[in-house]
Design an enzyme around this catalytic site. Structure first.
Site, PDB file in Angstrom:
ATOM      1  N   ASP A  49       0.859  -1.183   0.000  1.00  0.00           N
ATOM      2  CA  ASP A  49       0.000   0.000   0.000  1.00  0.00           C
ATOM      3  C   ASP A  49       0.895   1.231   0.000  1.00  0.00           C
ATOM      4  O   ASP A  49       1.996   1.211   0.559  1.00  0.00           O
ATOM      5  CB  ASP A  49      -0.900   0.015   1.243  1.00  0.00           C
ATOM      6  CG  ASP A  49      -1.977  -1.057   1.204  1.00  0.00           C
ATOM      7  OD1 ASP A  49      -2.454  -1.376   0.108  1.00  0.00           O
ATOM      8  OD2 ASP A  49      -2.345  -1.563   2.280  1.00  0.00           O
TER       9      ASP A  49
ATOM     10  N   ASP B 299      -7.172  -1.130  -4.446  1.00  0.00           N
ATOM     11  CA  ASP B 299      -8.187  -0.702  -3.475  1.00  0.00           C
ATOM     12  C   ASP B 299      -9.086   0.381  -4.070  1.00  0.00           C
ATOM     13  O   ASP B 299     -10.304   0.347  -3.901  1.00  0.00           O
ATOM     14  CB  ASP B 299      -7.532  -0.156  -2.202  1.00  0.00           C
ATOM     15  CG  ASP B 299      -6.714  -1.195  -1.464  1.00  0.00           C
ATOM     16  OD1 ASP B 299      -7.050  -2.390  -1.531  1.00  0.00           O
ATOM     17  OD2 ASP B 299      -5.722  -0.808  -0.815  1.00  0.00           O
TER      18      ASP B 299
END
Length: 154
Positions: free
Chosen positions: A109, A122
């Protein structure tokens, strides 16, 4: 065709972006690019770091999700650009994060946002969910209109 194009595009952009972050940015290193704040973290759980250590289980869930969407796409009622776009974003994002979870046991991430640190997969899943909600609302109104028309003709 739209479904496949979006799925592949989301997957490739997600994987390339994660590769670049893993290769060029140290863990927890922060930087700003085009006014967006980034940092490199590795998440071995699910969204927001919930359920740490279960990444591979969520990878299996991603595979099951892709199978479910493949089944739903065979339904004659679920046709059109809106639902194909929704499913393309959802499946591309699920595959992108699923591959990371199954291969690496964690997800890279890097996009800092209120509510946490995310990646392109995401964001694609969020777009896919929004499009799915819009599709469901439009389908509900369409079915309601058809029922009203049938009542008037009977």
């Amino acid at each position: 065709m739209l479904f496949y194009v979006l799925t592949i595009l989301v997957f490739i952009l997600d994987q390339v972006s994660k590769y670049l972050i893993r290769f060029y940015i140290d863990i927890n290193e922060k930087f700003i690019f085009l006014g967006i704040e980034f940092t490199h973290i590795e998440n071995n759980g699910m969204a927001g770091g919930l359920f740490p250590g279960y990444a591979r289980l969520f990878g299996v869930v991603a595979v099951l999700f892709v199978i479910l969407v493949s089944y739903l796409r065979r339904n004659e009622d679920m046709k059109g650009a809106l639902i194909d776009s929704s499913f393309g974003f959802l499946v591309g994002g699920a595959i992108g994060n699923g591959v990371d979870r199954l291969l690496y046991g964690q997800v890279t991430d890097f996009i800092i946002r209120s509510g946490g640190v995310l990646n392109l997969a995401d964001h694609a899943i969020e777009i896919g969910l929004l499009l799915l909600i819009i599709y469901v609302i439009f389908s509900w109104f369409k079915n309601k209109r058809i029922m009203v028309t049938k009542k008037r003709t009977s």
